[in-house]
Design an enzyme around this catalytic site. Structure first.
Site, PDB file in Angstrom:
ATOM      1  N   TYR A   1      -8.640  -6.909  -6.029  1.00 36.20           N
ATOM      2  CA  TYR A   1      -7.847  -7.041  -4.807  1.00 36.20           C
ATOM      3  C   TYR A   1      -8.670  -7.725  -3.717  1.00 36.20           C
ATOM      4  O   TYR A   1      -8.189  -8.638  -3.030  1.00 36.20           O
ATOM      5  CB  TYR A   1      -7.373  -5.671  -4.346  1.00 36.20           C
ATOM      6  CG  TYR A   1      -6.292  -5.704  -3.287  1.00 36.20           C
ATOM      7  CD1 TYR A   1      -4.977  -5.969  -3.632  1.00 36.20           C
ATOM      8  CD2 TYR A   1      -6.587  -5.457  -1.948  1.00 36.20           C
ATOM      9  CE1 TYR A   1      -3.978  -5.984  -2.672  1.00 36.20           C
ATOM     10  CE2 TYR A   1      -5.603  -5.476  -0.986  1.00 36.20           C
ATOM     11  CZ  TYR A   1      -4.293  -5.742  -1.353  1.00 36.20           C
ATOM     12  OH  TYR A   1      -3.306  -5.768  -0.386  1.00 36.20           O
TER      13      TYR A   1
ATOM     14  N   LYS B   1      -7.674 -11.448  -2.134  1.00 35.63           N
ATOM     15  CA  LYS B   1      -7.361 -11.509  -0.709  1.00 35.63           C
ATOM     16  C   LYS B   1      -8.388 -12.352   0.052  1.00 35.63           C
ATOM     17  O   LYS B   1      -8.037 -13.078   0.999  1.00 35.63           O
ATOM     18  CB  LYS B   1      -7.261 -10.101  -0.123  1.00 35.63           C
ATOM     19  CG  LYS B   1      -6.039  -9.326  -0.606  1.00 35.63           C
ATOM     20  CD  LYS B   1      -4.744 -10.054  -0.272  1.00 35.63           C
ATOM     21  CE  LYS B   1      -3.517  -9.237  -0.618  1.00 35.63           C
ATOM     22  NZ  LYS B   1      -2.232  -9.908  -0.264  1.00 35.63           N
TER      23      LYS B   1
ATOM     24  N   THR C   1       3.717   1.645   4.039  1.00 36.52           N
ATOM     25  CA  THR C   1       4.623   0.703   3.401  1.00 36.52           C
ATOM     26  C   THR C   1       4.879   1.185   1.980  1.00 36.52           C
ATOM     27  O   THR C   1       4.284   2.172   1.541  1.00 36.52           O
ATOM     28  CB  THR C   1       4.022  -0.713   3.392  1.00 36.52           C
ATOM     29  OG1 THR C   1       4.952  -1.627   2.802  1.00 36.52           O
ATOM     30  CG2 THR C   1       2.739  -0.755   2.596  1.00 36.52           C
TER      31      THR C   1
ATOM     32  N   ASP D   1      13.125 -12.593  -2.146  1.00 37.63           N
ATOM     33  CA  ASP D   1      12.457 -11.504  -2.856  1.00 37.63           C
ATOM     34  C   ASP D   1      12.856 -11.568  -4.319  1.00 37.63           C
ATOM     35  O   ASP D   1      13.976 -11.985  -4.651  1.00 37.63           O
ATOM     36  CB  ASP D   1      12.859 -10.146  -2.276  1.00 37.63           C
ATOM     37  CG  ASP D   1      11.894  -9.035  -2.670  1.00 37.63           C
ATOM     38  OD1 ASP D   1      10.981  -8.747  -1.879  1.00 37.63           O
ATOM     39  OD2 ASP D   1      12.061  -8.470  -3.763  1.00 37.63           O
TER      40      ASP D   1
ATOM     41  N   ASP E   1      11.085 -15.412  -7.210  1.00 37.22           N
ATOM     42  CA  ASP E   1       9.935 -14.861  -7.903  1.00 37.22           C
ATOM     43  C   ASP E   1       8.775 -15.807  -7.624  1.00 37.22           C
ATOM     44  O   ASP E   1       8.782 -16.956  -8.064  1.00 37.22           O
ATOM     45  CB  ASP E   1      10.230 -14.781  -9.406  1.00 37.22           C
ATOM     46  CG  ASP E   1       9.047 -14.298 -10.232  1.00 37.22           C
ATOM     47  OD1 ASP E   1       7.936 -14.147  -9.679  1.00 37.22           O
ATOM     48  OD2 ASP E   1       9.230 -14.095 -11.443  1.00 37.22           O
TER      49      ASP E   1
END
Length: 265
Positions: A149, A153, A184, A35, A57
């Site tokens: 987005y 995706k 989340t 992460d 990263d």
């Protein structure tokens, strides 16, 4: 009992990435959690309090090269690469800035591309492995206000399908994961000029019936079945079915949602 798999997961500090890491670990797999929020330095041991952790990263080719070097030196190979890290974004076509498009493209699509470029040579050389790319229902169903987005995706879905075809002869499979909204912390990464969309997305995430742990369990079940397109929840499956089976009703629904979004602005 099968041997433990060697699994690298991006974006594993929280959310779906952390839930996937926990789910693989419960099965006895050896997991490298990566992460951008992790401190640089040693990764620790598999049985440590935090398991193996590495700062990564996904927009940095140097970080990807370091991750591959660690995998080769420590494990000698990789069984599962999970490109999970990503950010939330979107905005109506006349509201979202071009820089927002560049940002989400660099993270959500090119982040996965960099991961493939780093590890595909290793997977091909060993003649086995799995690539798991976390996309979204937005890659299959395209609501208004989310053009950037949706586009990235959908590109991740296409990238995954292409990888599956390209790598099949080398014993490597590729799997795209396309969940609907689930609870989340993804919205903490949201940026953009379209505040009306941000309000809608935040509400949908907060009111979602499922959490990351339930989605992670469904993803592992899909991998067990060898599904190349994993649609892990009922809401996502219903939306895909509506688009496939009744396109006029699908278009009417999404155009009504578009009008409602415009009314909120």
């Amino acid at each position: 009992m099968s041997a433990p798999r060697r699994v690298l997961i991006t974006g594993a500090a929280s959310g779906l990435g952390a839930a996937l890491a926990d789910a693989f670990a419960r099965r006895g797999d050896d997991v490298l959690r990566t992460d951008v929020s992790f401190d640089a330095g040693t990764v620790g041991s598999a049985d440590g309090p935090d398991g193996r952790r590495l700062r990564l990263d996904i927009t940095s080719e140097d970080d990807w090269a370091a991750a591959r070097a660690w995998v080769e030196e420590t494990w000698g190979g990789l069984d599962v690469l999970v490109n999970n890290a990503g950010v939330a974004g979107g905005g109506r076509l006349d509201v979202a800035e071009l820089e927002e498009w560049r940002w989400i493209l660099d993270v959500n699509l090119l982040g996965a591309v960099r991961g493939l470029r780093a590890f595909v040579p290793l997977l091909k050389a060993q003649g086995s492995g799995r690539v798991v790319n976390v996309a979204s229902l937005a890659g299959l169903v395209h609501p208004a206000g989310m053009a950037s987005y949706n586009a990235v995706k959908a590109a991740v879905v296409a990238l995954t399908e292409t990888a599956g075809h390209e790598l099949a002869a080398h014993g490597v499979t590729a799997h795209a994961v396309c969940p609907s909204y689930f609870r989340t912390n993804l919205m903490s990464s949201l940026r953009g000029a379209d505040t009306a969309l941000a309000s809608v997305m935040t509400h949908l995430v907060e009111r979602a019936p499922l959490g990351a742990e339930e989605i992670a369990a469904a993803v592992l079940d899909g991998l067990d079945r060898g599904e190349e397109l994993i649609v892990p929840d009922d809401a996502a499956r219903a939306a895909v079915a509506l688009k496939r089976d009744d396109r006029s009703a699908y278009d009417a629904l999404l155009r009504a949602q578009a009008a409602k979004l415009e009314g909120r602005a």
